[in-house]
Write an enzyme that holds these catalytic residues in place. Structure first.
Site, mmCIF file in Angstrom:
data_model
loop_
_atom_site.group_PDB
_atom_site.id
_atom_site.type_symbol
_atom_site.label_atom_id
_atom_site.label_comp_id
_atom_site.label_asym_id
_atom_site.label_seq_id
_atom_site.Cartn_x
_atom_site.Cartn_y
_atom_site.Cartn_z
ATOM 1 N N ASP A 82 0.772 -1.212 -0.108
ATOM 2 C CA ASP A 82 0.115 0.048 0.095
ATOM 3 C C ASP A 82 0.711 1.170 -0.082
ATOM 4 O OD1 ASP A 82 -2.413 1.548 0.092
ATOM 5 O OD2 ASP A 82 -2.157 1.358 2.377
ATOM 6 N N HIS A 83 0.587 2.246 -0.843
ATOM 7 C CA HIS A 83 1.484 3.625 -0.964
ATOM 8 C C HIS A 83 2.733 3.363 -0.841
ATOM 9 C CE1 HIS A 83 -2.075 5.970 -0.475
ATOM 10 N NE2 HIS A 83 -2.567 5.115 0.649
ATOM 11 N N ASP A 104 2.947 5.064 -5.436
ATOM 12 C CA ASP A 104 2.299 6.343 -5.369
ATOM 13 C C ASP A 104 3.079 7.513 -5.591
ATOM 14 O OD1 ASP A 104 0.640 8.390 -4.344
ATOM 15 O OD2 ASP A 104 0.504 7.579 -2.347
ATOM 16 N N HIS A 178 -7.587 9.830 4.173
ATOM 17 C CA HIS A 178 -7.462 8.913 5.050
ATOM 18 C C HIS A 178 -7.497 9.392 6.636
ATOM 19 C CE1 HIS A 178 -4.606 7.772 1.389
ATOM 20 N NE2 HIS A 178 -4.853 6.662 2.087
ATOM 21 N N ALA A 211 -11.475 4.847 2.659
ATOM 22 C CA ALA A 211 -12.633 4.762 2.454
ATOM 23 C C ALA A 211 -13.322 3.953 3.783
ATOM 24 C CB ALA A 211 -13.055 3.522 1.393
HETATM 25 P P1 13P Z 1 -8.856 4.677 5.754
HETATM 26 O O1 13P Z 1 -7.938 5.646 6.572
HETATM 27 O O2 13P Z 1 -9.826 5.357 5.323
HETATM 28 O O3 13P Z 1 -9.308 3.517 6.248
HETATM 29 O O4 13P Z 1 -8.189 4.493 4.475
HETATM 30 C C1 13P Z 1 -7.003 3.527 4.415
HETATM 31 C C2 13P Z 1 -6.222 3.531 3.016
HETATM 32 O O5 13P Z 1 -6.664 4.195 2.059
HETATM 33 C C3 13P Z 1 -5.146 2.711 2.845
HETATM 34 O O6 13P Z 1 -4.327 2.857 1.861
HETATM 35 O O1 G3H Z 2 -3.175 4.942 3.783
HETATM 36 C C1 G3H Z 2 -2.534 4.777 4.728
HETATM 37 C C2 G3H Z 2 -2.987 3.386 5.424
HETATM 38 O O2 G3H Z 2 -3.824 3.668 6.536
HETATM 39 C C3 G3H Z 2 -1.366 2.842 6.197
HETATM 40 O O3 G3H Z 2 -1.175 3.708 7.387
HETATM 41 O O4 G3H Z 2 1.302 4.094 6.938
HETATM 42 O O5 G3H Z 2 0.121 4.024 9.153
HETATM 43 O O6 G3H Z 2 0.498 1.900 8.140
HETATM 44 P P1 G3H Z 2 0.112 3.471 8.155
HETATM 45 ZN ZN ZN Z 3 -4.364 4.953 1.032
#
Ligand code: 13P
Ligand code: G3H
Ligand code: ZN
Length: 307
Positions: A82-83, A104, A178, A211
């Site tokens: 993720d990201h 990202d 987020h 979301a």
């Molecule tokens: P939320 O913070 O709304 O749960 O979003 C999480 C997210 O987009 C992780 O990439």
């Molecule tokens: O979009 C971000 C996710 O909620 C992950 O958050 O970097 O604190 O693990 P984090």
């Molecule tokens: Zn995200």
């Protein structure tokens, strides 16, 4: 059971008018909670980990844990970065066994975003790994970058971006953000932008970040048992369900799982002050995650029986 990429999942989700839940995890209990809910609902799922989650758990530990849990619980799943902040991190995850990565580049200049995404796509596709990119900026904080305002995705730019990069899915900015504090006033999403992207990129899977719905009852439970979370507000579930019936094929949720786990562990500890077996309070957290994910499958994603 094995880790799979997102290609077939998204094809089925697009045709079926539902979305695949992408849930962030960084520990065993979160992972088991998510996978148990998906087993219960026979739902496809994406397990995702951010850079900080990977640093917390250890990349090889995470991959081994997700493979083993997927096998033991009996749910095929994708493991997604993720990201992803840069090519090196994406490559590291691909080499370690992730089956999908996000690069990202949304905070970069457009041409730089195109270039870095292309670089990741080329490497990932040579290893049968799916790639997600992002165009537009969500208000709030994404990893280390903070923005006060949304920069909504431009539909024509989305077409150019997808054509030039060959990326498999695209995260867009239509008003989600987020964290637990998404709106001060009324919740509003730009469905007109989503509709326009869907018309210009038929059958192409769109991703919605930020979301979480921020269930007020769960926040109240956390606060009742010693928490201090004020003014939290998420995306109404009807809006998310509408998005998932359209071109949105992946919906990212992290905050709702964190809130549920925290609320249930606070409650458990407050009600069981003499208990100090971690399996008891972590188990309560795991059950809460399972319940939340199970509810998401029914009322947000519509992904029951998609496995
Ligand atoms: P939320 O913070 O709304 O749960 O979003 C999480 C997210 O987009 C992780 O990439
Ligand atoms: O979009 C971000 C996710 O909620 C992950 O958050 O970097 O604190 O693990 P984090
Ligand atoms: Zn995200």
């Amino acid at each position: 059971m094995s880790l799979i990429n997102t290609k077939k999942m998204f094809e089925k989700a697009y045709k079926g008018g539902y979305s695949i839940g992408a849930f962030n995890i960084s520990d065993l209990e979160q992972l088991q909670g998510v996978l148990r809910a998906c087993k219960e609902k026979n739902s496809a799922v994406i397990i995702q980990a951010s850079k900080s989650a990977i640093e917390y758990a250890g990349i090889n530990t995470l991959v081994a844990m997700v493979k083993a849990a997927s096998d033991e619980i009996g749910v095929d799943c994708a493991l997604h970065l993720d990201h992803g902040p840069n090519f090196e991190m994406a490559k590291k995850c691909i080499d370690a066994g992730f089956t999908s990565v996000m690069i990202d580049g949304s905070h970069l200049d457009y041409e730089e975003n195109v270039a870095i995404t292309k670089e990741v796509v080329e490497y990932a596709h040579s290893k049968n790994v799916s790639v997600e990119a992002e165009l537009g900026v969500l208000a709030g904080t994404e990893d280390d970058v903070t923005s006060d305002v949304h920069k909504f995705t431009d539909p024509d730019q989305a077409v150019d971006f997808v054509n030039r990069t060959g990326v498999d899915s695209l995260a867009i900015a239509i008003g989600t953000s987020h964290g637990a504090f998404k709106f001060k006033g009324e919740a509003k999403l730009r469905f007109d932008i989503l509709e326009s992207i869907q018309a210009k990129l038929p059958n192409y899977p769109i991703v919605l970040h930020g979301a979480s719905a921020v269930d007020q009852e769960i926040v109240a439970t956390a606060n009742k048992f010693g928490g201090d979370i004020a003014g939290a507000k998420g995306i109404p579930v009807e809006m998310l369900r509408k998005a998932s019936s359209m071109a949105v094929c992946k919906i990212n949720m992290d905050t709702d799982l964190r809130l549920a786990m925290t609320a249930s562990m606070r409650k458990f500890m407050a009600e069981n002050p003499s208990q100090f077996d971690p399996r008891k309070y972590l188990g309560a957290g795991r059950d809460a995650i399972q319940a939340v994910v199970s509810e998401k499958i029914d009322i947000v994603l519509g992904s029951k029986d998609s496995l």
